[in-house]
Scaffold this motif. Structure first.
Motif, mmCIF file in Angstrom:
data_model
loop_
_atom_site.group_PDB
_atom_site.id
_atom_site.type_symbol
_atom_site.label_atom_id
_atom_site.label_comp_id
_atom_site.label_asym_id
_atom_site.label_seq_id
_atom_site.Cartn_x
_atom_site.Cartn_y
_atom_site.Cartn_z
ATOM 1 N N ALA A 28 0.828 -1.208 0.000
ATOM 2 C CA ALA A 28 0.000 0.000 0.000
ATOM 3 C C ALA A 28 0.861 1.257 0.000
ATOM 4 C CB ALA A 28 -0.922 0.000 1.223
ATOM 5 N N PHE A 29 1.962 1.227 0.731
ATOM 6 C CA PHE A 29 2.871 2.383 0.781
ATOM 7 C C PHE A 29 3.427 2.703 -0.608
ATOM 8 C CE2 PHE A 29 7.361 3.724 1.074
ATOM 9 C CZ PHE A 29 7.166 4.995 1.597
ATOM 10 N N VAL A 30 3.837 1.665 -1.321
ATOM 11 C CA VAL A 30 4.373 1.857 -2.679
ATOM 12 C C VAL A 30 3.311 2.451 -3.604
ATOM 13 C CG1 VAL A 30 5.297 0.673 -4.707
ATOM 14 C CG2 VAL A 30 6.079 0.019 -2.419
ATOM 15 N N LEU A 31 2.079 2.009 -3.469
ATOM 16 C CA LEU A 31 1.002 2.501 -4.334
ATOM 17 C C LEU A 31 0.528 3.889 -3.920
ATOM 18 C CD1 LEU A 31 -1.171 -0.758 -4.614
ATOM 19 C CD2 LEU A 31 0.346 0.213 -6.359
ATOM 20 N N ALA A 32 0.462 4.142 -2.608
ATOM 21 C CA ALA A 32 -0.139 5.388 -2.113
ATOM 22 C C ALA A 32 0.755 6.608 -2.303
ATOM 23 C CB ALA A 32 -0.490 5.239 -0.631
ATOM 24 N N SER A 33 2.063 6.436 -2.194
ATOM 25 C CA SER A 33 2.971 7.585 -2.220
ATOM 26 C C SER A 33 2.843 8.428 -3.482
ATOM 27 C CB SER A 33 4.419 7.112 -2.034
ATOM 28 O OG SER A 33 4.582 6.530 -0.764
ATOM 29 N N PRO A 34 2.902 7.849 -4.703
ATOM 30 C CA PRO A 34 2.751 8.696 -5.895
ATOM 31 C C PRO A 34 1.351 9.292 -6.039
ATOM 32 C CG PRO A 34 2.874 6.361 -6.501
ATOM 33 C CD PRO A 34 3.224 6.451 -5.058
ATOM 34 N N TYR B 277 0.698 13.404 -6.087
ATOM 35 C CA TYR B 277 0.034 14.084 -7.205
ATOM 36 C C TYR B 277 -1.059 15.033 -6.708
ATOM 37 C CZ TYR B 277 -3.022 14.808 -11.208
ATOM 38 O OH TYR B 277 -3.811 15.385 -12.170
ATOM 39 N N PHE B 278 -1.937 14.523 -5.857
ATOM 40 C CA PHE B 278 -3.070 15.344 -5.424
ATOM 41 C C PHE B 278 -2.630 16.456 -4.469
ATOM 42 C CE2 PHE B 278 -5.398 11.529 -6.817
ATOM 43 C CZ PHE B 278 -6.340 12.139 -7.636
ATOM 44 N N ILE B 279 -1.650 16.180 -3.622
ATOM 45 C CA ILE B 279 -1.160 17.219 -2.717
ATOM 46 C C ILE B 279 -0.476 18.334 -3.508
ATOM 47 C CG2 ILE B 279 0.499 17.708 -0.890
ATOM 48 C CD1 ILE B 279 -0.081 14.885 0.196
ATOM 49 N N SER B 280 0.272 17.966 -4.546
ATOM 50 C CA SER B 280 0.940 18.967 -5.394
ATOM 51 C C SER B 280 -0.082 19.870 -6.051
ATOM 52 C CB SER B 280 1.792 18.269 -6.461
ATOM 53 O OG SER B 280 2.799 17.491 -5.880
ATOM 54 N N ARG B 281 -1.177 19.284 -6.529
ATOM 55 C CA ARG B 281 -2.224 20.077 -7.174
ATOM 56 C C ARG B 281 -2.829 21.073 -6.183
ATOM 57 N NH1 ARG B 281 -4.647 18.017 -11.793
ATOM 58 N NH2 ARG B 281 -5.874 19.937 -11.663
ATOM 59 N N TRP B 282 -3.036 20.638 -4.934
ATOM 60 C CA TRP B 282 -3.616 21.533 -3.934
ATOM 61 C C TRP B 282 -2.665 22.684 -3.619
ATOM 62 C CZ3 TRP B 282 -2.208 22.369 1.341
ATOM 63 C CH2 TRP B 282 -3.116 23.161 2.056
ATOM 64 N N LEU B 283 -1.390 22.401 -3.502
ATOM 65 C CA LEU B 283 -0.412 23.431 -3.154
ATOM 66 C C LEU B 283 -0.239 24.467 -4.264
ATOM 67 C CD1 LEU B 283 2.383 21.378 -1.362
ATOM 68 C CD2 LEU B 283 0.873 23.080 -0.325
ATOM 69 N N GLU B 284 -0.632 24.127 -5.495
ATOM 70 C CA GLU B 284 -0.518 25.079 -6.594
ATOM 71 C C GLU B 284 -1.367 26.331 -6.357
ATOM 72 O OE1 GLU B 284 -1.506 22.989 -10.135
ATOM 73 O OE2 GLU B 284 0.339 21.807 -10.173
ATOM 74 N N GLY B 285 -2.351 26.235 -5.460
ATOM 75 C CA GLY B 285 -3.191 27.394 -5.148
ATOM 76 C C GLY B 285 -2.492 28.434 -4.287
ATOM 77 N N PHE B 286 -1.274 28.140 -3.819
ATOM 78 C CA PHE B 286 -0.513 29.061 -2.974
ATOM 79 C C PHE B 286 0.717 29.547 -3.731
ATOM 80 C CE2 PHE B 286 -2.876 26.351 -0.175
ATOM 81 C CZ PHE B 286 -3.282 27.181 0.857
ATOM 82 N N THR B 287 0.854 30.867 -3.820
ATOM 83 C CA THR B 287 2.052 31.417 -4.447
ATOM 84 C C THR B 287 3.277 31.111 -3.604
ATOM 85 O OG1 THR B 287 0.728 33.197 -5.404
ATOM 86 C CG2 THR B 287 3.104 33.529 -5.325
ATOM 87 N N TRP C 100 10.098 14.014 1.149
ATOM 88 C CA TRP C 100 9.907 12.565 0.991
ATOM 89 C C TRP C 100 9.507 11.889 2.300
ATOM 90 C CZ3 TRP C 100 12.865 9.508 4.113
ATOM 91 C CH2 TRP C 100 14.011 10.090 4.657
ATOM 92 N N TRP C 101 9.975 12.476 3.409
ATOM 93 C CA TRP C 101 9.723 11.827 4.689
ATOM 94 C C TRP C 101 8.247 11.867 5.092
ATOM 95 C CZ3 TRP C 101 7.375 14.720 8.288
ATOM 96 C CH2 TRP C 101 7.548 16.106 8.254
ATOM 97 N N VAL C 102 7.469 12.771 4.474
ATOM 98 C CA VAL C 102 6.040 12.844 4.792
ATOM 99 C C VAL C 102 5.367 11.515 4.468
ATOM 100 C CG1 VAL C 102 3.847 13.921 4.145
ATOM 101 C CG2 VAL C 102 5.875 15.340 4.507
ATOM 102 N N PHE C 103 5.678 10.975 3.297
ATOM 103 C CA PHE C 103 5.061 9.722 2.879
ATOM 104 C C PHE C 103 5.621 8.552 3.690
ATOM 105 C CE2 PHE C 103 5.388 12.636 -0.744
ATOM 106 C CZ PHE C 103 4.037 12.891 -0.919
ATOM 107 N N LEU C 104 6.928 8.613 3.978
ATOM 108 C CA LEU C 104 7.524 7.565 4.806
ATOM 109 C C LEU C 104 6.896 7.563 6.201
ATOM 110 C CD1 LEU C 104 9.638 5.340 5.155
ATOM 111 C CD2 LEU C 104 11.269 7.116 5.851
ATOM 112 N N ALA C 105 6.717 8.760 6.761
ATOM 113 C CA ALA C 105 6.112 8.862 8.099
ATOM 114 C C ALA C 105 4.673 8.341 8.080
ATOM 115 C CB ALA C 105 6.136 10.322 8.560
ATOM 116 N N SER C 106 3.951 8.638 6.994
ATOM 117 C CA SER C 106 2.573 8.150 6.878
ATOM 118 C C SER C 106 2.548 6.626 6.825
ATOM 119 C CB SER C 106 1.914 8.732 5.617
ATOM 120 O OG SER C 106 1.935 10.135 5.647
ATOM 121 N N GLY C 107 3.473 6.070 6.020
ATOM 122 C CA GLY C 107 3.542 4.614 5.926
ATOM 123 C C GLY C 107 3.919 3.973 7.243
ATOM 124 N N VAL C 108 4.897 4.565 7.931
ATOM 125 C CA VAL C 108 5.335 4.028 9.224
ATOM 126 C C VAL C 108 4.201 4.104 10.240
ATOM 127 C CG1 VAL C 108 6.875 4.427 11.192
ATOM 128 C CG2 VAL C 108 7.783 4.503 8.858
#
Length: 809
Positions: free
Chosen positions: A745-751, A755-765, A772-780
């Motif tokens: 699940a970690f391998v599948l969820a990270s990308p 993708y979706f988090i990057s799209r959300w952050l585009e709304g902020f200048t 990378w550690w955000v996804f690792l921490a989530s998996g852990v």
């Protein structure tokens, strides 16, 4: 037959109590989440739906281009545009305009026979046609004619009660403003301000023909400049907004070509936005009348509701199929005596529907109990009455039925397909394929959990970044005090001297705008010898000397204002130098030119300040110039104290001694900055809450699955222990498959999450970088939660006495 199905379903649910409780709890929590989110989403969708022919009402908005680049995207337009559209196009049945007076001044209002005056935000000037286009719940007066005459005002019921108590205010007078600029207005109507959801929310509405700003708007003729008016048109029945939109470029060419050239604008585009879309679909457009929502956030919340309900359905599917062997003999017997596959499917679907509908009924009182907390987080005013809206009832029933069918369809197919001979022979266990499917569903649950945890972490980081980022000024320990009236504005120097005597006050300065307040004023500039028809818009703020020191803004070049300076001497930010390609070393010898018609002014730069954020971090820092102002709108006070109560009391005493009968209206700048990110803060709270809920529901399913696996393998565990297996090895046996699923699940969820988090952050200048550690921490974290859920139950099974499990052999 149906009665028999219900009886058997009920007995089976009672027979498998643990599975029933886990499924019921999961489905109930999922339905509660869906219902809460739906209530909030429908509240956001309900804005401005109450107006007659709301689908035919549009706001005229403006996009201005300079040098081929968009430089101004606003919900406003120039004063003459609305009624010119009515004159030029048969499609337009009616037009009206609104001016938010807060942008220019914050006039006091009081009953004519009282000395108690109040500042009220959201005060509008409006044309006499306002109530012909928009509908409000009228309590008193004839609003169709209420704004026809000058010096007429229509009050909200809140302001009416504040000024006149319970007595009727009709034809009574109020004093609007103060000093020489005060006007006497006659009350012509009262409306209920909370009857409907609207993007207006005015405190009171003054006739546009009232002397002052109103008459300026009525007489102003340029189609290019002064884009501060909110213009609305109501189209005739069967008229096309698309057709009218196509005519806008020619309209601007015919009406405003010369005005655009005089103002140095290369292009000005008018756009129509349906009034029912303003609240939800105009986020990002500047100068909104009220806080607007973000449709992206609503889609995120709806997705969250869907996935939480899906996790609960997955639990049901997993537990039902995993325990299929428990019902193998029942299925075999029923098939032998003549039950067909369809009859069995109806039976199993009936069980899931019964459980789902029960969960739906349980969710209603739970949601009612949670509404105060929901309202506190969302800043809405939802009540139990909202639950009885027909569309909520229909959707809730649909959720119950669809959830029941979605949860039960696969188990029904699998269970009804068991061969009776194998079932009666050996308590048939499902084929291995179903185990693979169960694992896939568990992986999907973990993917959702990891994605949600990653999202929550990023939202929290972005919100913290917005709160802690260096804004270019020091917002802490900074007070902004509203001056408000011309009388108090003229007394600024004496107020400054008296405030400096108050213990805890370090410095006092002033400005036309409060720190963090949106700056709407601007000027068009060009360089000497440049094309005056190709100007660059620069925001404008008037300040007193000492402003930069008080605010903690770094002066990079030149000097601060002095008592001898005039409005022709200006201080600019770095963004202004960049816009005009001026090197900072040559800035103090540079001048900026402004003109309108034949009149030309030359402004000399005497200083350069470091860029500072005078708007939200969602927007890039724009060019800004500051000029000397002797009659400001705000006093800015730098403080240092451990007792703010005493400090504020001292400031108020000095204020009242200088300007009596004018409210002491202050704000803490750091709190005002936080308000710029209220929506992100709410989204963070909501995301955390529902993420915890989703993980909890997933853990329920894992607990049920490991309980079943441990039960299925209890004899194997007993044999292993008799042969010398340790508790640790047994725990490892039971947990290793689940740990593998988390890794997949970690391998599948990270990308996916990235993708979706990057799209959300585009709304902020100005935004954080995704680490990378955000996804690792989530998996852990998911790994730890899984291990605790599965491991504790495994430990219990591993520690059990093997004699009990082997006694029956």
């Amino acid at each position: 037959m149906i009665k028999n199905y219900i009886k058997i379903a009920w007995r089976n649910l009672l027979k498998n109590k643990q599975q029933t409780i886990i499924n019921l709890l999961g489905l109930t929590l999922g339905t509660v989440s869906c219902l809460v989110i739906l209530l909030y989403v429908f509240a956001q969708l309900g804005y401005d739906q109450h107006h007659n022919e709301a689908a035919s009402i549009y706001r005229v908005e403006t996009i201005i281009e300079r040098d081929g680049q968009e430089s101004f995207d606003s919900a406003t337009s120039s004063p003459p545009i609305a009624f010119a559209l009515k004159d030029d196009f048969a499609e337009v049945e009616e037009a009206t305009r609104v001016v938010l007076t807060d942008v220019f001044y914050s006039p006091l209002i009081r009953a004519a026979n009282s000395e108690d005056a109040y500042y009220e935000p959201r005060v509008y000037l409006a044309d006499s046609t306002f109530f012909k286009v928009f509908n409000f719940k009228i309590l008193e007066g004839d609003v169709k004619t209420a704004l026809d005459e000058p010096n007429a005002v229509v009050l909200s019921s809140y302001i009416s009660n504040k000024l006149f108590g319970n007595s009727s205010p009709l034809d009574k007078t109020v004093v609007w403003g103060s000093g020489d600029d005060a006007l006497t207005l006659t009350v012509k109507g009262v409306y209920h301000e909370k009857a409907y959801k609207t993007h207006f929310n005015p405190s009171y509405i003054v006739s546009m023909s009232t002397p002052g700003m109103g008459t300026f708007v009525q007489n102003f003729q340029s189609f290019a400049t002064n884009n501060f008016v909110y213009s609305y048109v109501k189209l005739r029945p069967n008229s096309s907004d698309v057709g009218l939109q196509k005519k806008m470029p020619q309209f601007m060419e015919d009406r405003g070509a010369q005005d655009l050239r005089d103002a140095g604008m290369s292009n000005k585009t008018l756009e129509l936005t349906k009034v029912t879309d303003i609240h939800l679909y105009s986020n990002g457009r500047k100068n909104q009348l009220d806080r607007v929502s973000n449709s992206t956030y609503l889609y995120f919340l709806l997705s969250l509701a869907f996935f939480i309900q899906l996790v609960a359905c997955i639990n049901f599917i997993n537990l039902s199929t995993a325990r299929a062997s428990k019902r193998a003999r029942e299925i075999g017997v029923r098939k032998v005596v003549g039950a067909g596959k369809n009859a069995l499917m109806r039976q199993f679907l009936g069980e899931s529907l019964l459980l789902s509908i029960f969960a739906m009924l349980l969710s209603i009182p739970i949601v009612i109990l949670l509404l105060p907390l929901v309202n506190d987080i969302t800043q809405e005013s939802l009540s139990y009455i909202n639950l009885y809206q027909w569309h909520i009832v229909v959707i809730l029933l649909a959720i119950g039925v669809v959830t029941g069918l979605a949860s039960g369809i696969y188990p029904a197919i699998v269970l009804s397909s068991i061969k009776p001979v194998k079932a009666l022979k050996s308590s048939a266990i499902l084929q291995s394929g179903s185990g693979t499917f169960r694992k896939a569903l568990v992986v999907f649950q973990f993917v959702i959990s990891i994605c949600l945890i990653s999202t929550v972490i990023i939202i929290g980081q972005q919100f913290k970044y917005a709160q802690t980022k260096d804004l270019g000024y020091k917002k802490d320990n900074l007070l902004a005090l509203r001056v408000g009236t011309e009388e108090s504005s003229k007394k600024f120097e004496s107020l400054k001297a008296s405030f400096l005597k108050v213990p805890g006050v370090l410095q006092v300065s002033s400005g036309n705008y409060s720190p963090s307040e949106i700056i709407l004023a601007d000027n068009g500039f060009y360089l000497p010898g440049g094309n005056k028809e190709n100007k660059t818009v620069v925001k404008r703020n008037g300040v007193s000397d000492g402003y930069f020191n008080t605010m903690g803004i770094e002066l990079l070049k030149g000097r601060d204002f002095s008592a001898a300076d005039t409005v022709d001497q200006i201080i600019v930010n770095e963004a202004t130098l960049k816009a005009f390609n001026i090197d900072i070393e040559n800035a103090l010898s540079a001048t900026l030119m402004q003109s309108y018609g034949d009149e030309i002014d030359e402004l000399r730069i005497i200083g350069v300040v470091k860029n500072y954020h005078f708007a939200s971090l969602k927007e890039e820092i724009q060019p800004l110039f500051l000029h000397k102002e002797t009659e400001p709108n705000w006093v800015v006070i730098k403080t240092k104290t451990d007792n703010y109560g005493q400090l504020l009391q001292g400031l108020e005493q000095q204020w009242k001694s200088a300007v009596n009968n004018i409210p002491f209206d202050y704000r803490f700048v750091d709190k005002e900055v936080e308000k710029l990110y209220e929506e992100e803060k709410r989204l963070g709270f909501i995301s955390v809450g529902f993420t915890i809920l989703a993980i909890f529901i997933s853990c329920l399913g894992l607990f049920g699955l490991i309980s079943y696996v441990a039960e299925q393998k209890k004899k194997e565990i007993g044999v292993r222990k008799v042969l010398g297996a340790s508790v640790q090895s047994v725990v490892k046996l039971l947990t290793k498959d689940f740990i593998k699923l988390v890794l997949i699940a970690f391998v599948l969820a990270s990308p996916i999450a990235y993708y979706f988090i990057s799209r959300w952050l585009e709304g902020f200048t100005y935004r954080i970088e995704i680490k990378w550690w955000v996804f690792l921490a989530s998996g852990v974290l998911v790994m730890v939660i899984t291990f605790l859920t599965v491991g504790l139950q495994s430990l219990k099974s591993a520690a059990a006495n093997p004699v009990k499990s082997l006694r029956s052999e």
